[in-house]
Design a protein around this motif. Structure first.
Motif, PDB file in Angstrom:
ATOM      1  N   LEU A 156       0.821  -1.211   0.000  1.00 54.23           N
ATOM      2  CA  LEU A 156       0.000   0.000   0.000  1.00 54.23           C
ATOM      3  C   LEU A 156       0.853   1.258   0.000  1.00 54.23           C
ATOM      4  O   LEU A 156       0.441   2.301  -0.534  1.00 54.23           O
ATOM      5  N   LEU A 157       2.048   1.198   0.576  1.00 54.17           N
ATOM      6  CA  LEU A 157       2.928   2.359   0.611  1.00 54.17           C
ATOM      7  C   LEU A 157       3.434   2.750  -0.769  1.00 54.17           C
ATOM      8  O   LEU A 157       3.940   3.851  -0.949  1.00 54.17           O
ATOM      9  N   GLU A 158       3.299   1.859  -1.732  1.00 55.95           N
ATOM     10  CA  GLU A 158       3.703   2.181  -3.101  1.00 55.95           C
ATOM     11  C   GLU A 158       2.638   2.982  -3.846  1.00 55.95           C
ATOM     12  O   GLU A 158       2.855   3.377  -4.992  1.00 55.95           O
ATOM     13  N   HIS A 159       1.483   3.231  -3.194  1.00 56.77           N
ATOM     14  CA  HIS A 159       0.373   3.960  -3.817  1.00 56.77           C
ATOM     15  C   HIS A 159       0.075   3.416  -5.224  1.00 56.77           C
ATOM     16  O   HIS A 159       0.125   4.137  -6.214  1.00 56.77           O
ATOM     17  N   PRO A 160      -0.260   2.128  -5.303  1.00 61.82           N
ATOM     18  CA  PRO A 160      -0.435   1.510  -6.625  1.00 61.82           C
ATOM     19  C   PRO A 160      -1.734   1.925  -7.293  1.00 61.82           C
ATOM     20  O   PRO A 160      -2.670   2.381  -6.643  1.00 61.82           O
ATOM     21  N   ARG A 161      -1.763   1.749  -8.622  1.00 63.33           N
ATOM     22  CA  ARG A 161      -3.017   1.871  -9.372  1.00 63.33           C
ATOM     23  C   ARG A 161      -3.760   0.547  -9.382  1.00 63.33           C
ATOM     24  O   ARG A 161      -4.982   0.512  -9.454  1.00 63.33           O
ATOM     25  N   VAL A 162      -2.984  -0.552  -9.347  1.00 59.80           N
ATOM     26  CA  VAL A 162      -3.546  -1.899  -9.310  1.00 59.80           C
ATOM     27  C   VAL A 162      -2.905  -2.640  -8.146  1.00 59.80           C
ATOM     28  O   VAL A 162      -1.682  -2.650  -8.012  1.00 59.80           O
ATOM     29  N   LEU A 163      -3.726  -3.242  -7.313  1.00 62.60           N
ATOM     30  CA  LEU A 163      -3.226  -4.016  -6.188  1.00 62.60           C
ATOM     31  C   LEU A 163      -3.690  -5.456  -6.345  1.00 62.60           C
ATOM     32  O   LEU A 163      -4.891  -5.729  -6.429  1.00 62.60           O
ATOM     33  N   VAL A 164      -2.734  -6.389  -6.386  1.00 58.84           N
ATOM     34  CA  VAL A 164      -3.030  -7.819  -6.494  1.00 58.84           C
ATOM     35  C   VAL A 164      -2.861  -8.443  -5.111  1.00 58.84           C
ATOM     36  O   VAL A 164      -1.770  -8.409  -4.538  1.00 58.84           O
ATOM     37  N   LEU A 165      -3.934  -8.981  -4.570  1.00 58.67           N
ATOM     38  CA  LEU A 165      -3.921  -9.636  -3.264  1.00 58.67           C
ATOM     39  C   LEU A 165      -4.149 -11.127  -3.468  1.00 58.67           C
ATOM     40  O   LEU A 165      -5.251 -11.554  -3.800  1.00 58.67           O
ATOM     41  N   ASP A 166      -3.095 -11.913  -3.282  1.00 54.20           N
ATOM     42  CA  ASP A 166      -3.154 -13.360  -3.508  1.00 54.20           C
ATOM     43  C   ASP A 166      -3.225 -14.073  -2.166  1.00 54.20           C
ATOM     44  O   ASP A 166      -2.236 -14.151  -1.432  1.00 54.20           O
ATOM     45  N   GLU A 167      -4.408 -14.575  -1.815  1.00 51.22           N
ATOM     46  CA  GLU A 167      -4.650 -15.234  -0.531  1.00 51.22           C
ATOM     47  C   GLU A 167      -4.130 -14.385   0.632  1.00 51.22           C
ATOM     48  O   GLU A 167      -3.371 -14.866   1.486  1.00 51.22           O
ATOM     49  N   PRO A 168      -4.531 -13.115   0.732  1.00 50.71           N
ATOM     50  CA  PRO A 168      -3.944 -12.240   1.757  1.00 50.71           C
ATOM     51  C   PRO A 168      -4.411 -12.540   3.169  1.00 50.71           C
ATOM     52  O   PRO A 168      -3.802 -12.081   4.135  1.00 50.71           O
ATOM     53  N   THR A 169      -5.505 -13.294   3.329  1.00 51.36           N
ATOM     54  CA  THR A 169      -6.072 -13.496   4.664  1.00 51.36           C
ATOM     55  C   THR A 169      -5.828 -14.890   5.210  1.00 51.36           C
ATOM     56  O   THR A 169      -6.361 -15.239   6.261  1.00 51.36           O
ATOM     57  N   SER A 170      -5.032 -15.708   4.516  1.00 51.51           N
ATOM     58  CA  SER A 170      -4.880 -17.106   4.926  1.00 51.51           C
ATOM     59  C   SER A 170      -4.290 -17.244   6.322  1.00 51.51           C
ATOM     60  O   SER A 170      -4.533 -18.241   7.004  1.00 51.51           O
ATOM     61  N   ALA A 171      -3.494 -16.254   6.768  1.00 58.35           N
ATOM     62  CA  ALA A 171      -2.873 -16.331   8.086  1.00 58.35           C
ATOM     63  C   ALA A 171      -3.433 -15.296   9.054  1.00 58.35           C
ATOM     64  O   ALA A 171      -2.883 -15.104  10.128  1.00 58.35           O
ATOM     65  N   LEU A 172      -4.528 -14.625   8.688  1.00 57.82           N
ATOM     66  CA  LEU A 172      -5.028 -13.516   9.491  1.00 57.82           C
ATOM     67  C   LEU A 172      -6.192 -13.933  10.388  1.00 57.82           C
ATOM     68  O   LEU A 172      -7.064 -14.675   9.964  1.00 57.82           O
ATOM     69  N   PRO A 173      -6.226 -13.421  11.633  1.00 54.69           N
ATOM     70  CA  PRO A 173      -7.416 -13.605  12.467  1.00 54.69           C
ATOM     71  C   PRO A 173      -8.549 -12.739  11.950  1.00 54.69           C
ATOM     72  O   PRO A 173      -8.359 -11.834  11.127  1.00 54.69           O
ATOM     73  N   VAL A 174      -9.749 -12.986  12.462  1.00 53.02           N
ATOM     74  CA  VAL A 174     -10.935 -12.329  11.936  1.00 53.02           C
ATOM     75  C   VAL A 174     -10.852 -10.817  12.043  1.00 53.02           C
ATOM     76  O   VAL A 174     -11.201 -10.091  11.102  1.00 53.02           O
ATOM     77  N   ASP A 175     -10.361 -10.284  13.186  1.00 53.53           N
ATOM     78  CA  ASP A 175     -10.330  -8.833  13.330  1.00 53.53           C
ATOM     79  C   ASP A 175      -9.396  -8.187  12.327  1.00 53.53           C
ATOM     80  O   ASP A 175      -9.672  -7.099  11.804  1.00 53.53           O
ATOM     81  N   ALA A 176      -8.274  -8.853  12.005  1.00 53.27           N
ATOM     82  CA  ALA A 176      -7.352  -8.322  11.013  1.00 53.27           C
ATOM     83  C   ALA A 176      -7.961  -8.374   9.615  1.00 53.27           C
ATOM     84  O   ALA A 176      -7.727  -7.474   8.794  1.00 53.27           O
ATOM     85  N   VAL A 177      -8.748  -9.415   9.318  1.00 54.41           N
ATOM     86  CA  VAL A 177      -9.434  -9.491   8.028  1.00 54.41           C
ATOM     87  C   VAL A 177     -10.395  -8.313   7.872  1.00 54.41           C
ATOM     88  O   VAL A 177     -10.451  -7.667   6.814  1.00 54.41           O
ATOM     89  N   GLU A 178     -11.120  -8.016   8.930  1.00 53.75           N
ATOM     90  CA  GLU A 178     -12.070  -6.913   8.861  1.00 53.75           C
ATOM     91  C   GLU A 178     -11.359  -5.582   8.644  1.00 53.75           C
ATOM     92  O   GLU A 178     -11.822  -4.723   7.881  1.00 53.75           O
ATOM     93  N   ARG A 179     -10.200  -5.390   9.301  1.00 55.08           N
ATOM     94  CA  ARG A 179      -9.433  -4.155   9.091  1.00 55.08           C
ATOM     95  C   ARG A 179      -8.934  -4.065   7.663  1.00 55.08           C
ATOM     96  O   ARG A 179      -8.976  -3.008   7.028  1.00 55.08           O
ATOM     97  N   LEU A 180      -8.434  -5.197   7.142  1.00 57.92           N
ATOM     98  CA  LEU A 180      -7.942  -5.212   5.768  1.00 57.92           C
ATOM     99  C   LEU A 180      -9.061  -4.860   4.801  1.00 57.92           C
ATOM    100  O   LEU A 180      -8.872  -4.056   3.874  1.00 57.92           O
ATOM    101  N   PHE A 181     -10.238  -5.452   4.979  1.00 55.10           N
ATOM    102  CA  PHE A 181     -11.353  -5.171   4.085  1.00 55.10           C
ATOM    103  C   PHE A 181     -11.734  -3.693   4.125  1.00 55.10           C
ATOM    104  O   PHE A 181     -12.053  -3.094   3.092  1.00 55.10           O
TER     105      PHE A 181
END
Length: 506
Positions: A156-181
């Motif tokens: 996110l710090l790269e300020h992209p025009r396109v962001l590819v998220l490949d299985e970004p939540t596989s290791a995340l607890p529920v609260d972190a998933v909600e923050r990411l969303f």
């Protein structure tokens, strides 16, 4: 208006295997476009082509309508395409700040500025719940979920025009998933185009605007609005036919008072990895454990083996013993563990068969120096070798054996303690079909001998072939139990990938 990033007619073959067969996708500004499909459907290859990591045999990739054959992921990043890969690409020995800016801190007046780096990172880290971590701490000291969030922050710090998220939540607890969303929705509202790849279909339905589905390298859905696709239709598109009705397990199953000879979990939690899990495993039964990476099924097995300790709940081993506090206590409690990586964890490759088969029983019994009992250990190793049809003898160096015979040695060293509970993690990984059949025969013999056998495997066919029932995990919870006619490869795949409404967010 042209899509920000698009691919059309992509074909890619590896040897005689066609990974992509005319596939494509179009990512528009201001929306989340999900990409779904079973393992091997072509998702990873499509992403690699989009990023310039792979060159297609045919087809075109376009950035805002202009063909762009990227010469690698760095070139793609330079034009605003950022990726958060499934496998972390961080440096555990470097600090958090150094990982956020791997090419050096941003510049101010032509000079690098660590203060500017901290200023830029503070906002995005705070949004993802990481404002309390130390800038100077080595990244490797963070747990896996926080490392995943650092990787997302870096993108996110790269300020992209396109962001590819490949299985970004596989290791995340529920609260972190909600923050990411929440962060993704905010960025999309600012015009970012997001490609979201996930096995968690309920997540896809919650976050994405449109979805494309690949099967056998081809598009079977191409940018369909997610709101128009019921879950069963989406699963049908992925798998090729309509699965049976999905059914949650009985929430009361396995929660009654444990019997003396059963292995029982009652509302067991392990940090962020396992949440209120209850089940029983009976002697003379083979119980399977299935789930995607980070689903929690392996954490449950680690508790049984003394490799993880529950933070809450009750665990009772057969005979009424409490959960082992470490591996040595697990051995003495009659728990055997056959690991997936036999060369790293299961064997002493430079030692003989008898030294390997005796190692665990010697540890469990606390005998004196191993060499004092050499004759007795060699005799026992010879008996195991004959029983398991090992192509070698007690004095054979383990390194000289084939993979299948090495795995038999791993089995033999645990059989030497006559365990009551046998935990198998990918027990036939890397062995040929003949050795696989022999391994399965050994497992069935353990069942017939009254052992409680727990099996985790990345090979769904193996779980179907071996197990009396399989517990399917998602996000640290059991979401389904399959047995009888329901226990099929397709049924397991559906349960692991689709889940149930409400299970991923609770």
């Amino acid at each position: 208006m042209a899509p920000v990033l698009a691919a059309r007619g992509l074909t890619k073959a590896y040897g005689g295997v066609l990974a992509l067969d005319g596939a494509g996708i179009a990512l528009a500004a201001g929306e989340v476009h999900a990409l779904a499909g079973e393992n091997g459907a072509g998702k990873s290859t499509l992403v690699k082509v989009l990023l310039g990591i792979e060159r297609p045999d045919a087809g075109v990739v376009e950035l805002e309508g202009v063909p762009v054959p990227f010469a690698g992921a760095r070139k793609a990043a330079e034009v605003g395409i950022a990726v958060v890969a499934q496998e972390l690409s961080l440096f555990p020995d470097l600090s958090v700040l150094e990982n956020l800016f791997p090419y050096g801190p941003p510049r101010r007046a032509g000079l690098t500025s660590p203060a500017r780096a901290r200023e830029k990172a503070r906002t995005v880290l705070g949004e993802l719940g990481l404002s309390g971590i130390s800038w100077r701490a080595p990244l490797g000291r963070l747990d896996l979920a926080d490392q995943q969030l650092v990787e997302i922050s870096r993108a996110l710090l790269e300020h992209p025009r396109v962001l590819v998220l490949d299985e970004p939540t596989s290791a995340l607890p529920v609260d972190a998933v909600e923050r990411l969303f929440a962060v993704v929705r905010r960025l999309v509202g600012q015009g970012l185009a997001v490609l979201y790849i996930s096995h968690f279909l309920e997540e896809v339905r919650q976050l994405a605007d449109r979805i494309s589905v690949l099967r056998d390298g081809r598009n079977v859905m191409d940018g369909t609005p997610v709101a128009q696709v019921p879950l069963d239709v989406l699963v049908e598109a992925m798998l090729g036919d309509t699965p049976g009705e999905l059914r949650k397990p009985d929430p009361g199953a396995g929660q009654g008072p444990p019997t003396a000879r059963r292995l029982a979990f009652t509302k067991v939690s392990v940090g962020r990895r396992l949440h209120d899990v209850s089940f029983e495993a009976a002697p003379g039964e083979i119980t399977g454990f299935a789930g995607l990476q980070g689903a929690g099924h392996l954490a449950a097995l680690e508790v049984v083996c003394g490799r993880a300790r529950p933070t809450s709940g009750l665990v009772v081993l057969p005979g009424g013993d409490p959960p082992p506090r470490d591996v040595r206590r697990a051995v003495r409690a009659g728990v055997a563990f056959v690991p997936s990586d036999r060369k790293r964890y299961g064997l002493m490759l430079d030692r003989t068969v008898w030294e390997n088969t005796s190692a665990v029983s010697w540890l469990a019994r606390g005998e004196g120096p191993l060499w004092l009992h050499r004759g007795r250990h060699i005799a026992r190793a010879t008996a195991h070798a004959e029983r398991l049809r090992l192509h070698g003898h007690a004095l054979t160096p383990v390194r000289s054996l084939s993979g299948g015979n090495q795995q038999k040695v791993v089995f033999a060293k645990w059989l030497d303690i006559d365990p009551q509970v046998v935990v198998l993690d990918d027990p036939t990984r890397g062995v040929d079909i003949g050795a696989r059949a022999e391994m399965h025969g050994i497992v069935r013999e353990l069942k017939e001998a009254g052992k409680a056998v727990l099996v985790a495997s990345t090979d769904l066919a193996e779980l179907v072939e071996l197990c009396d029932r399989v517990l399917v995990f998602q996000r640290g919870r059991i979401v389904r139990e399959l047995s009888g006619p329901e226990l099929t490869e397709r049924g397991l795949s559906v349960a692991m990938n689709a889940g149930f409404a409400g299970t991923t967010g609770t």
